[in-house]
Design a protein around this motif. Structure first.
Motif, mmCIF file in Angstrom:
data_model
loop_
_atom_site.group_PDB
_atom_site.id
_atom_site.type_symbol
_atom_site.label_atom_id
_atom_site.label_comp_id
_atom_site.label_asym_id
_atom_site.label_seq_id
_atom_site.Cartn_x
_atom_site.Cartn_y
_atom_site.Cartn_z
ATOM 1 N N MET A 1 0.824 -1.200 0.000
ATOM 2 C CA MET A 1 0.000 0.000 0.000
ATOM 3 C C MET A 1 0.866 1.261 0.000
ATOM 4 N N ALA A 2 1.940 1.232 0.781
ATOM 5 C CA ALA A 2 2.818 2.402 0.854
ATOM 6 C C ALA A 2 3.446 2.699 -0.502
ATOM 7 N N SER A 3 3.819 1.656 -1.241
ATOM 8 C CA SER A 3 4.425 1.868 -2.557
ATOM 9 C C SER A 3 3.409 2.433 -3.546
ATOM 10 N N LEU A 4 2.147 2.026 -3.423
ATOM 11 C CA LEU A 4 1.096 2.578 -4.280
ATOM 12 C C LEU A 4 0.883 4.058 -3.987
ATOM 13 N N MET A 5 0.910 4.412 -2.705
ATOM 14 C CA MET A 5 0.775 5.817 -2.323
ATOM 15 C C MET A 5 1.943 6.636 -2.853
ATOM 16 N N ASP A 6 3.134 6.066 -2.758
ATOM 17 C CA ASP A 6 4.335 6.772 -3.193
ATOM 18 C C ASP A 6 4.297 7.060 -4.692
ATOM 19 N N ALA A 7 3.683 6.156 -5.446
ATOM 20 C CA ALA A 7 3.645 6.308 -6.901
ATOM 21 C C ALA A 7 2.485 7.176 -7.382
ATOM 22 N N GLN A 8 1.567 7.502 -6.481
ATOM 23 C CA GLN A 8 0.382 8.253 -6.883
ATOM 24 C C GLN A 8 0.699 9.729 -7.112
ATOM 25 N N LYS A 9 0.089 10.294 -8.138
ATOM 26 C CA LYS A 9 0.260 11.714 -8.425
ATOM 27 C C LYS A 9 -0.635 12.535 -7.497
ATOM 28 N N PRO A 10 -0.247 13.777 -7.190
ATOM 29 C CA PRO A 10 -1.078 14.625 -6.326
ATOM 30 C C PRO A 10 -2.474 14.821 -6.896
ATOM 31 N N HIS A 11 -3.469 14.809 -6.013
ATOM 32 C CA HIS A 11 -4.849 15.017 -6.439
ATOM 33 C C HIS A 11 -5.088 16.475 -6.828
ATOM 34 N N CYS A 12 -4.392 17.384 -6.135
ATOM 35 C CA CYS A 12 -4.520 18.820 -6.401
ATOM 36 C C CYS A 12 -3.163 19.388 -6.800
ATOM 37 N N GLN A 13 -3.193 20.541 -7.400
ATOM 38 C CA GLN A 13 -1.955 21.220 -7.749
ATOM 39 C C GLN A 13 -1.181 21.539 -6.472
ATOM 40 N N PRO A 14 0.086 21.114 -6.371
ATOM 41 C CA PRO A 14 0.872 21.393 -5.158
ATOM 42 C C PRO A 14 0.873 22.878 -4.806
ATOM 43 N N ARG A 15 0.829 23.158 -3.494
ATOM 44 C CA ARG A 15 0.860 24.506 -2.931
ATOM 45 C C ARG A 15 -0.381 25.332 -3.276
ATOM 46 N N THR A 16 -1.489 24.650 -3.549
ATOM 47 C CA THR A 16 -2.734 25.382 -3.775
ATOM 48 C C THR A 16 -3.763 25.073 -2.697
ATOM 49 N N VAL A 17 -3.684 23.896 -2.079
ATOM 50 C CA VAL A 17 -4.655 23.507 -1.063
ATOM 51 C C VAL A 17 -4.067 22.381 -0.215
ATOM 52 N N HIS A 18 -4.488 22.296 1.049
ATOM 53 C CA HIS A 18 -4.077 21.212 1.943
ATOM 54 C C HIS A 18 -5.301 20.346 2.187
ATOM 55 N N GLU A 19 -5.277 19.114 1.722
ATOM 56 C CA GLU A 19 -6.445 18.253 1.864
ATOM 57 C C GLU A 19 -6.212 17.185 2.923
ATOM 58 N N TYR A 20 -7.318 16.697 3.436
ATOM 59 C CA TYR A 20 -7.319 15.725 4.527
ATOM 60 C C TYR A 20 -7.345 14.317 3.939
ATOM 61 N N HIS A 21 -6.305 13.542 4.185
ATOM 62 C CA HIS A 21 -6.209 12.199 3.617
ATOM 63 C C HIS A 21 -6.690 11.170 4.645
ATOM 64 N N GLY A 22 -7.982 11.179 4.876
ATOM 65 C CA GLY A 22 -8.554 10.365 5.937
ATOM 66 C C GLY A 22 -8.370 8.870 5.766
ATOM 67 N N HIS A 23 -8.373 8.386 4.522
ATOM 68 C CA HIS A 23 -8.337 6.944 4.301
ATOM 69 C C HIS A 23 -6.929 6.370 4.181
ATOM 70 N N ILE A 24 -5.923 7.217 4.008
ATOM 71 C CA ILE A 24 -4.569 6.682 3.810
ATOM 72 C C ILE A 24 -3.567 7.161 4.852
ATOM 73 N N ILE A 25 -3.996 8.036 5.762
ATOM 74 C CA ILE A 25 -3.044 8.577 6.733
ATOM 75 C C ILE A 25 -2.454 7.479 7.619
ATOM 76 N N GLY A 26 -3.229 6.418 7.863
ATOM 77 C CA GLY A 26 -2.731 5.325 8.692
ATOM 78 C C GLY A 26 -1.553 4.610 8.065
ATOM 79 N N TYR A 27 -1.599 4.450 6.748
ATOM 80 C CA TYR A 27 -0.490 3.788 6.062
ATOM 81 C C TYR A 27 0.764 4.659 6.102
ATOM 82 N N ALA A 28 0.581 5.966 5.900
ATOM 83 C CA ALA A 28 1.725 6.879 5.943
ATOM 84 C C ALA A 28 2.335 6.912 7.344
ATOM 85 N N ALA A 29 1.472 7.026 8.364
ATOM 86 C CA ALA A 29 1.961 7.044 9.744
ATOM 87 C C ALA A 29 2.602 5.712 10.104
#
Length: 207
Positions: free
Chosen positions: A1-29
């Motif tokens: 799962m961590a490798s899939l997250m690492d390969a994923q492109k940003p959902h929003c343009q960087p430095r335009t908004v801070h979004e809440y990653h409720g479903h994946i924060i556990g894997y990152a932590a």
């Protein structure tokens, strides 16, 4: 799962908004914990060892699972926002009106999703909240508070640039602190300045 997250492109343009990653924060932590913890514990094990043995982020024990009370959504969710409904139903994969609502599924309870999958009892929850603000003396054993007063002040500071708004998982504007706590704002207007938590915690309880 961590490798899939690492390969994923940003959902929003960087430095335009801070979004809440409720479903994946556990894997990152979880990845952070495994890499810095001397015992290489999982997220769930680390939380149970450090916070409370009765606080679960993952349940793999059938005896514990049998004690979990279901979340009743019949009178909780009265939302007009399609974004809100989409978020809570996982893009309609589990309709909110369904008796098979996703938060009640044993498969979800096996996954490390700390923002929506904490499972505990009232005693454990009260104990953890108190440890955020003070020491406890339990059964003759003293335990220091989890966060010092200065750390708590720093963790609840909002340092988001004014042109990069914070958004929760409903895509609504809010304010997050350094520690990713939701802090007092128009979206989270409970009590007053200095509070921190989450505007709509869904917590599974077990008996």
């Amino acid at each position: 799962m961590a490798s899939l997250m690492d390969a994923q492109k940003p959902h929003c343009q960087p430095r335009t908004v801070h979004e809440y990653h409720g479903h994946i924060i556990g894997y990152a932590a979880g990845e952070l914990i495994r890499r810095v913890d001397l015992h290489h514990r999982t997220y769930n094990q680390f939380v149970r060892d450090k916070l409370d043995r009765e606080f679960y982020v993952v349940i793999l024990n059938d005896e514990v699972e049998a004690r979990v009370s279901p979340v009743d959504t019949s009178n909780v969710f009265s939302m007009d926002s399609q974004t809100q409904k989409k978020s809570l139903s996982c893009s309609a994969a589990s309709p909110l009106e369904s008796s098979l609502m996703i938060f009640n599924g044993t498969r979800l309870h096996c996954v490390a999703i700390p923002s929506v999958n904490e499972i505990t009892n009232a005693r454990s929850l009260a104990r953890i909240y108190y440890l955020l603000i003070g020491d406890i003396n339990e059964y003759g054993k003293k335990q220091k508070r989890l966060l010092s007063e200065q750390t708590l002040i720093e963790a609840t500071k909002n340092v988001t640039p004014t042109d990069e708004p914070d958004r929760n998982w409903y895509n609504m504007s809010t304010n997050f602190g350094k520690g990713r706590f939701q802090i007092y704002s128009d979206c989270f207007n409970i009590f007053g300045d200095g509070v921190f938590s989450h505007s709509d915690i869904i917590l599974d309880l077990y008996l």
